[in-house]
Design a protein around this motif. Structure first.
Motif, PDB file in Angstrom:
ATOM      1  N   ARG A 128      -9.930   0.738  10.576  1.00  0.00           N
ATOM      2  CA  ARG A 128     -10.677   1.459   9.550  1.00  0.00           C
ATOM      3  C   ARG A 128     -11.103   0.478   8.445  1.00  0.00           C
ATOM      4  N   TYR A 155     -11.030   0.634   5.229  1.00  0.00           N
ATOM      5  CA  TYR A 155     -10.060   0.419   4.149  1.00  0.00           C
ATOM      6  C   TYR A 155      -8.915  -0.490   4.590  1.00  0.00           C
ATOM      7  N   SER A 184     -12.611  -1.536  -0.491  1.00  0.00           N
ATOM      8  CA  SER A 184     -13.373  -0.905   0.586  1.00  0.00           C
ATOM      9  C   SER A 184     -14.858  -0.893   0.250  1.00  0.00           C
ATOM     10  N   LYS A 185     -15.151  -0.705  -1.022  1.00  0.00           N
ATOM     11  CA  LYS A 185     -16.544  -0.661  -1.470  1.00  0.00           C
ATOM     12  C   LYS A 185     -17.256  -1.988  -1.183  1.00  0.00           C
ATOM     13  N   LEU A 226     -17.959  -2.074   2.503  1.00  0.00           N
ATOM     14  CA  LEU A 226     -19.047  -1.144   2.792  1.00  0.00           C
ATOM     15  C   LEU A 226     -20.396  -1.744   2.399  1.00  0.00           C
ATOM     16  N   THR A 227     -20.442  -2.437   1.283  1.00  0.00           N
ATOM     17  CA  THR A 227     -21.675  -3.093   0.843  1.00  0.00           C
ATOM     18  C   THR A 227     -22.100  -4.162   1.833  1.00  0.00           C
ATOM     19  N   THR A 243     -23.455  -2.561   4.969  1.00  0.00           N
ATOM     20  CA  THR A 243     -24.793  -2.039   4.714  1.00  0.00           C
ATOM     21  C   THR A 243     -25.820  -3.159   4.729  1.00  0.00           C
ATOM     22  N   VAL A 248     -22.374   2.858   8.337  1.00  0.00           N
ATOM     23  CA  VAL A 248     -21.033   3.303   7.963  1.00  0.00           C
ATOM     24  C   VAL A 248     -21.169   4.496   7.023  1.00  0.00           C
ATOM     25  N   ALA A 249     -20.241   5.404   7.116  1.00  0.00           N
ATOM     26  CA  ALA A 249     -20.283   6.595   6.270  1.00  0.00           C
ATOM     27  C   ALA A 249     -19.405   6.425   5.026  1.00  0.00           C
ATOM     28  N   ASN A 250     -18.183   5.938   5.244  1.00  0.00           N
ATOM     29  CA  ASN A 250     -17.243   5.806   4.122  1.00  0.00           C
ATOM     30  C   ASN A 250     -16.099   4.873   4.507  1.00  0.00           C
ATOM     31  N   HIS A 251     -15.095   4.814   3.649  1.00  0.00           N
ATOM     32  CA  HIS A 251     -13.966   3.907   3.867  1.00  0.00           C
ATOM     33  C   HIS A 251     -13.131   4.257   5.096  1.00  0.00           C
ATOM     34  N   SER A 302     -14.502   4.994   8.000  1.00  0.00           N
ATOM     35  CA  SER A 302     -15.262   4.621   9.201  1.00  0.00           C
ATOM     36  C   SER A 302     -14.494   3.568   9.992  1.00  0.00           C
TER      37      SER A 302
END
Length: 79
Positions: A5, A7, A17-18, A21-22, A25, A31-34, A36
């Protein structure tokens, strides 16, 4: 085949996690969120991204060092 995952992967790298995610992207990886899931191929792409950043930073440092060395030697000739 290992799946992790977002996170959990971020925690391994001492990142948020952010931030991961960046990066995902920017690499056009959906990806949807932490929560994923990242497979081995996705992890490899992220690690390659970090390698490219490190190499770019190191080459920039080398160029600045060479430039500074060149300017230092020209200063010696003037005096």
């Amino acid at each position: 085949m290992t799946k992790v995952r977002v996170y959990e992967y971020a925690k391994r790298l001492n990142m948020s996690s952010k931030e991961i995610l960046t990066i995902l992207t920017r690499l056009d990886i959906p990806v949807a969120n932490h929560m994923s899931v990242m497979d081995e191929a996705t992890i490899g792409k992220v690690e390659n991204f970090f390698r490219m950043l490190r190499n770019a930073r190191l080459s920039g440092m080398r160029m600045r060092w060479k430039k500074n060395c060149a300017s230092d030697s020209s200063d010696d000739r003037i005096r």
